[in-house]
Design a protein around this motif. Structure first.
Motif, PDB file in Angstrom:
ATOM      1  N   HIS A  41      -9.416  -9.977   6.810  1.00 37.13           N
ATOM      2  CA  HIS A  41      -8.886  -9.062   6.021  1.00 37.13           C
ATOM      3  C   HIS A  41      -7.478  -8.617   6.506  1.00 37.13           C
ATOM      4  O   HIS A  41      -6.613  -8.533   5.720  1.00 37.13           O
ATOM      5  N   ILE A  42      -6.988  -8.619   7.867  1.00 36.87           N
ATOM      6  CA  ILE A  42      -5.817  -8.335   8.422  1.00 36.87           C
ATOM      7  C   ILE A  42      -5.330  -9.351   9.045  1.00 36.87           C
ATOM      8  O   ILE A  42      -3.931  -9.195   9.483  1.00 36.87           O
ATOM      9  N   ARG A  65     -12.870 -11.337  -2.402  1.00 32.81           N
ATOM     10  CA  ARG A  65     -13.116  -9.785  -2.248  1.00 32.81           C
ATOM     11  C   ARG A  65     -12.274  -8.995  -3.022  1.00 32.81           C
ATOM     12  O   ARG A  65     -12.740  -7.791  -3.417  1.00 32.81           O
ATOM     13  N   ILE A  66     -10.921  -9.192  -3.064  1.00 27.83           N
ATOM     14  CA  ILE A  66      -9.929  -8.676  -3.718  1.00 27.83           C
ATOM     15  C   ILE A  66     -10.364  -8.489  -5.169  1.00 27.83           C
ATOM     16  O   ILE A  66     -10.340  -7.290  -5.750  1.00 27.83           O
ATOM     17  N   ALA A  67     -10.646  -9.608  -5.827  1.00 23.92           N
ATOM     18  CA  ALA A  67     -11.345  -9.596  -7.135  1.00 23.92           C
ATOM     19  C   ALA A  67     -12.646  -8.718  -7.524  1.00 23.92           C
ATOM     20  O   ALA A  67     -12.950  -7.900  -8.472  1.00 23.92           O
ATOM     21  N   GLN A 126      -5.671  -5.309  -3.555  1.00 26.64           N
ATOM     22  CA  GLN A 126      -5.297  -6.148  -2.394  1.00 26.64           C
ATOM     23  C   GLN A 126      -4.934  -5.407  -1.103  1.00 26.64           C
ATOM     24  O   GLN A 126      -5.425  -5.731  -0.120  1.00 26.64           O
ATOM     25  N   ARG A 127      -4.071  -4.258  -1.388  1.00 25.53           N
ATOM     26  CA  ARG A 127      -3.805  -3.247  -0.289  1.00 25.53           C
ATOM     27  C   ARG A 127      -5.183  -2.985   0.566  1.00 25.53           C
ATOM     28  O   ARG A 127      -5.136  -2.888   1.551  1.00 25.53           O
ATOM     29  N   LEU A 128      -6.014  -2.400  -0.294  1.00 26.18           N
ATOM     30  CA  LEU A 128      -7.228  -1.878   0.235  1.00 26.18           C
ATOM     31  C   LEU A 128      -8.195  -3.100   1.046  1.00 26.18           C
ATOM     32  O   LEU A 128      -8.674  -2.842   2.259  1.00 26.18           O
ATOM     33  N   ILE A 129      -8.215  -4.222   0.565  1.00 24.31           N
ATOM     34  CA  ILE A 129      -9.103  -5.273   0.916  1.00 24.31           C
ATOM     35  C   ILE A 129      -8.165  -5.730   2.475  1.00 24.31           C
ATOM     36  O   ILE A 129      -8.871  -5.822   3.560  1.00 24.31           O
ATOM     37  N   ARG A 130      -7.015  -5.743   2.378  1.00 22.68           N
ATOM     38  CA  ARG A 130      -6.252  -6.278   3.291  1.00 22.68           C
ATOM     39  C   ARG A 130      -6.033  -5.059   4.717  1.00 22.68           C
ATOM     40  O   ARG A 130      -5.778  -5.222   5.826  1.00 22.68           O
ATOM     41  N   LEU A 131      -6.571  -3.921   4.309  1.00 24.76           N
ATOM     42  CA  LEU A 131      -6.401  -2.878   5.335  1.00 24.76           C
ATOM     43  C   LEU A 131      -8.060  -2.577   5.735  1.00 24.76           C
ATOM     44  O   LEU A 131      -8.224  -2.610   7.124  1.00 24.76           O
ATOM     45  N   TYR A 132      -9.056  -2.691   4.748  1.00 22.62           N
ATOM     46  CA  TYR A 132     -10.207  -2.211   5.098  1.00 22.62           C
ATOM     47  C   TYR A 132     -11.371  -3.331   5.028  1.00 22.62           C
ATOM     48  O   TYR A 132     -12.386  -3.116   5.541  1.00 22.62           O
ATOM     49  N   GLY A 133     -10.912  -4.372   4.238  1.00 13.88           N
ATOM     50  CA  GLY A 133     -12.032  -5.314   4.015  1.00 13.88           C
ATOM     51  C   GLY A 133     -13.226  -4.886   3.342  1.00 13.88           C
ATOM     52  O   GLY A 133     -12.898  -3.822   2.148  1.00 13.88           O
ATOM     53  N   THR A 134     -14.425  -5.048   3.774  1.00 12.14           N
ATOM     54  CA  THR A 134     -15.541  -4.370   3.142  1.00 12.14           C
ATOM     55  C   THR A 134     -15.887  -3.239   3.329  1.00 12.14           C
ATOM     56  O   THR A 134     -16.781  -2.520   2.507  1.00 12.14           O
ATOM     57  N   ARG A 135     -15.221  -2.501   4.233  1.00 11.38           N
ATOM     58  CA  ARG A 135     -15.216  -1.118   4.325  1.00 11.38           C
ATOM     59  C   ARG A 135     -14.399  -0.214   3.223  1.00 11.38           C
ATOM     60  O   ARG A 135     -14.630   0.983   3.374  1.00 11.38           O
ATOM     61  N   ARG A 192      -1.720   3.155  10.079  1.00  8.08           N
ATOM     62  CA  ARG A 192      -3.028   2.909   9.508  1.00  8.08           C
ATOM     63  C   ARG A 192      -2.643   2.071   8.299  1.00  8.08           C
ATOM     64  O   ARG A 192      -3.489   1.423   7.793  1.00  8.08           O
ATOM     65  N   THR A 193      -1.670   2.363   7.521  1.00  7.99           N
ATOM     66  CA  THR A 193      -1.546   1.920   6.038  1.00  7.99           C
ATOM     67  C   THR A 193      -0.170   1.221   5.811  1.00  7.99           C
ATOM     68  O   THR A 193      -0.049   0.317   4.911  1.00  7.99           O
ATOM     69  N   LYS A 194       1.054   1.272   6.619  1.00  9.92           N
ATOM     70  CA  LYS A 194       2.378   0.841   6.489  1.00  9.92           C
ATOM     71  C   LYS A 194       2.923   1.251   5.265  1.00  9.92           C
ATOM     72  O   LYS A 194       3.905   0.701   4.817  1.00  9.92           O
ATOM     73  N   LEU A 195       2.556   2.387   4.668  1.00 13.10           N
ATOM     74  CA  LEU A 195       3.134   2.977   3.666  1.00 13.10           C
ATOM     75  C   LEU A 195       4.438   3.814   3.941  1.00 13.10           C
ATOM     76  O   LEU A 195       4.950   4.179   2.917  1.00 13.10           O
ATOM     77  N   GLY A 196       4.558   3.845   4.933  1.00  9.51           N
ATOM     78  CA  GLY A 196       5.855   4.711   5.391  1.00  9.51           C
ATOM     79  C   GLY A 196       7.229   4.133   4.830  1.00  9.51           C
ATOM     80  O   GLY A 196       8.086   4.735   4.339  1.00  9.51           O
ATOM     81  N   LEU A 197       7.230   2.683   4.536  1.00  2.18           N
ATOM     82  CA  LEU A 197       8.501   2.276   4.025  1.00  2.18           C
ATOM     83  C   LEU A 197       8.349   2.879   2.379  1.00  2.18           C
ATOM     84  O   LEU A 197       9.630   2.574   1.906  1.00  2.18           O
ATOM     85  N   HIS A 198       7.597   2.992   1.880  1.00  4.68           N
ATOM     86  CA  HIS A 198       7.318   3.313   0.256  1.00  4.68           C
ATOM     87  C   HIS A 198       7.544   4.763   0.066  1.00  4.68           C
ATOM     88  O   HIS A 198       8.024   5.292  -0.901  1.00  4.68           O
ATOM     89  N   PHE A 199       7.184   5.728   1.160  1.00  8.19           N
ATOM     90  CA  PHE A 199       7.004   7.373   0.930  1.00  8.19           C
ATOM     91  C   PHE A 199       8.448   7.831   1.247  1.00  8.19           C
ATOM     92  O   PHE A 199       9.319   7.410   1.915  1.00  8.19           O
ATOM     93  N   THR A 200       8.766   8.798   0.157  1.00  8.85           N
ATOM     94  CA  THR A 200       9.913   9.608   0.155  1.00  8.85           C
ATOM     95  C   THR A 200       9.683  10.777   1.184  1.00  8.85           C
ATOM     96  O   THR A 200       8.533  11.115   1.504  1.00  8.85           O
ATOM     97  N   PRO A 201      10.802  11.367   1.585  1.00  8.66           N
ATOM     98  CA  PRO A 201      10.468  12.443   2.638  1.00  8.66           C
ATOM     99  C   PRO A 201       9.771  13.750   1.926  1.00  8.66           C
ATOM    100  O   PRO A 201       8.821  14.215   2.701  1.00  8.66           O
ATOM    101  N   ALA A 202       9.759  14.130   0.706  1.00  6.62           N
ATOM    102  CA  ALA A 202       8.827  14.959   0.148  1.00  6.62           C
ATOM    103  C   ALA A 202       7.453  14.555   0.111  1.00  6.62           C
ATOM    104  O   ALA A 202       6.705  15.494   0.263  1.00  6.62           O
ATOM    105  N   GLN A 203       7.121  13.365   0.021  1.00  8.92           N
ATOM    106  CA  GLN A 203       5.687  12.771  -0.167  1.00  8.92           C
ATOM    107  C   GLN A 203       5.245  13.007   1.274  1.00  8.92           C
ATOM    108  O   GLN A 203       4.199  13.125   1.651  1.00  8.92           O
TER     109      GLN A 203
END
Length: 497
Positions: free
Chosen positions: A82-83, A399-401, A416-425, A471-482
């Motif tokens: 998954h990772i 698994r993504i499907a 896809q994001r969730l499977i690539r982070l957590y797999g079956t969990r 944990r998620t690598k979403l920092g690239l997408h988040f705004t300062p307010a978020q």
């Protein structure tokens, strides 16, 4: 409070420390893992994020290291599909640098040194016809394609720690060791305002390995070389799924890799690091160097103004006397102090690379076995899936499907994001949800309160940086307010330690 006694205390929550904790726990030891900050906060989340043999190390005659790393690629892929996933690299031929016959020979060795079974072999490529040629300048017409692997480095650390905890280890983050001393047949460890006892200690403090030895009153003759590797991230430079391996006239190499769907990751540098370990960042010179190198290959020039993020890590390398930082060995060594006449042992780890962490961990635990009767059996981690990775490497798409079908409110990209982070969990926090609203507040880009709560409860997340960058690598997408809203949410729910 009664002091707890463990068979083994592992100090350092990077990939080596987490791997050793997992291995030792699985062999029956009672293990304590101590990390001064967040798991993978240092070097282990700031790599080039590759599971690879290290093609360039062949030039330095490090055949043993390359063979070990190559043999680990498919092992790690098998326990964490998954990772970790395969990545095909394009190495353009550049006249005047390494001759084509030498590159072909190196790739032949690369294909045959490490027992490659599933990954496709190297081959020649016509860039005038291949999709990887389109983003490149027209003078690059010939290339080689070869295989390696991509890894979410921080999650590799966290999943090793999670598996150790699932098997009985105690994991303490933000718990800095302030005192370490032998007391009869055990070590007495003061960390986070508490005192622990352990029959053996592993010093896996990475760049701080010598500092910890000094704190324990165990000076070492081993010399370390701290080398900073910096990376830049820019908006996506190409639309295909291939990565690039580029050569530069100064003899160095660097990579350009698809990153988090919308970006391209470019790196790395190799610069001796003489500054503080508290704040490691790319210098203006490093950023300019990587931009200039990329501009020598891509049709679209890359400038410092295009850089949306940089990150840097300090590699704790064994000082082998190499003249250039990039030539310093990526191998590892152990040093064991004590362990005789009832003296509790201290095993220190020097060097290493993310690809060989599992093999390093097995060797470390093997060295401790004579001193710890609780340890039973041998290397087991190569056949035991990491949490969420209990499916075949050929099943990742399925698994993504399956996740998208089970939770129709998830987009394909979200599944896809969730499977690539957590797999079956992933279902651990998706639960019985039938809509996004059932997952609580949406902080942005699909990150919900249910996922954040899971990261807090199961993966030791405490801050927005823990969640967004490790944990998620979403920092690239988040705004300062978020980010501020997420930080506020976390502060409302987490009791200060």
């Amino acid at each position: 409070m009664m002091e707890q006694t463990f068979d083994l205390a592992v100090i350092g929550g990077g990939v080596n420390g987490a791997g050793i904790a997992r291995d030792a726990t699985g062999r029956g030891a009672r293990v304590l893992l101590l990390e001064r900050g967040d798991l993978a906060e240092g070097t282990s989340s700031n790599s080039t994020k590759l599971i690879h043999g290290g093609l360039r190390y062949l030039e330095h005659y490090e055949f043993g290291l390359v063979r070990e790393a190559l043999s680990e690629r498919e092992v790690l892929w098998g326990i964490a599909p998954h990772i970790i996933w395969p990545l095909r690299f394009i190495l353009p031929h550049r006249p005047g640098l390494r001759p084509r016959w030498l590159v072909r020979l190196g790739l032949f060795l690369y294909d045959h040194l490490g027992g490659r079974k599933r990954l496709p072999a190297a081959e020649g490529v016509d860039l005038t016809r291949h999709p990887a040629g389109a983003p490149l300048q027209p003078q690059y017409t010939r290339a080689f394609a070869y295989s390696d692997g991509w890894v979410d480095d921080a999650r590799l650390v966290i999943l090793n720690a999670r598996d150790a905890a699932d098997r009985g280890a105690e994991v303490r983050t933000r718990c800095e060791v302030t005192a370490l001393a032998r007391e009869g047949e055990v070590w007495r460890i003061t960390a986070g305002g508490e005192t622990f006892r352990a029959r053996a200690v592993v010093n896996a403090a990475g760049p701080r390995v010598l500092d910890l030895l000094g704190r324990a009153g165990e000076p070492s003759a081993q010399k370390m070389r701290l080398v900073r590797g910096s990376h830049i991230v820019v908006r996506r430079l190409f639309d295909h799924d291939y990565a690039y391996f580029f050569q530069l006239p100064d003899g160095r190499i660097f990579f350009a890799i698809p990153y988090e769907t919308d970006f391209t990751l470019i790196g790395t540098t190799d610069v001796d690091h003489d500054g503080s370990l508290a704040e490691v960042k790319a210098s203006a010179e490093e950023i300019a160097y990587l931009c200039a190198g990329a501009s020598e290959y891509f049709r679209t020039p890359v400038t410092p103004d295009d850089v949306v993020w940089t990150y840097s890590g300090v590699r704790p390398l064994v000082d082998d006397g190499s003249g250039k930082p990039e030539a310093a060995t990526r191998g590892y060594r152990f040093e064991v102090d004590g362990g005789t006449d009832g003296t509790p042992p201290l095993l220190s780890v020097f060097g290493g690379k993310i690809t060989t962490y599992r093999h390093l961990a097995a060797e470390a635990v093997d060295q401790l076995a004579p001193y710890l009767p609780a340890l039973k059996g041998g290397d087991w981690t190569g056949s035991a899936s990491l949490p969420g990775g209990d499916f075949a490497i050929t099943e990742a798409g399925a698994r993504i499907a399956e996740l998208a079908a089970a939770y129709p409110f998830l987009s394909q990209r979200a599944a896809q994001r969730l499977i690539r982070l957590y797999g079956t969990r992933a279902s651990a926090f998706l639960g019985d949800a039938v809509s996004l609203a059932d997952l609580g507040e949406d902080f942005g880009h699909g990150l919900t309160a249910a996922e954040v709560d899971y990261l807090v409860a199961s993966e030791w997340a405490r801050t927005a940086a823990d969640v967004l960058w490790r944990r998620t690598k979403l920092g690239l997408h988040f705004t300062p307010a978020q980010t501020a809203r997420l930080e506020a949410y976390l502060s409302e729910r987490i009791t200060p330690q």
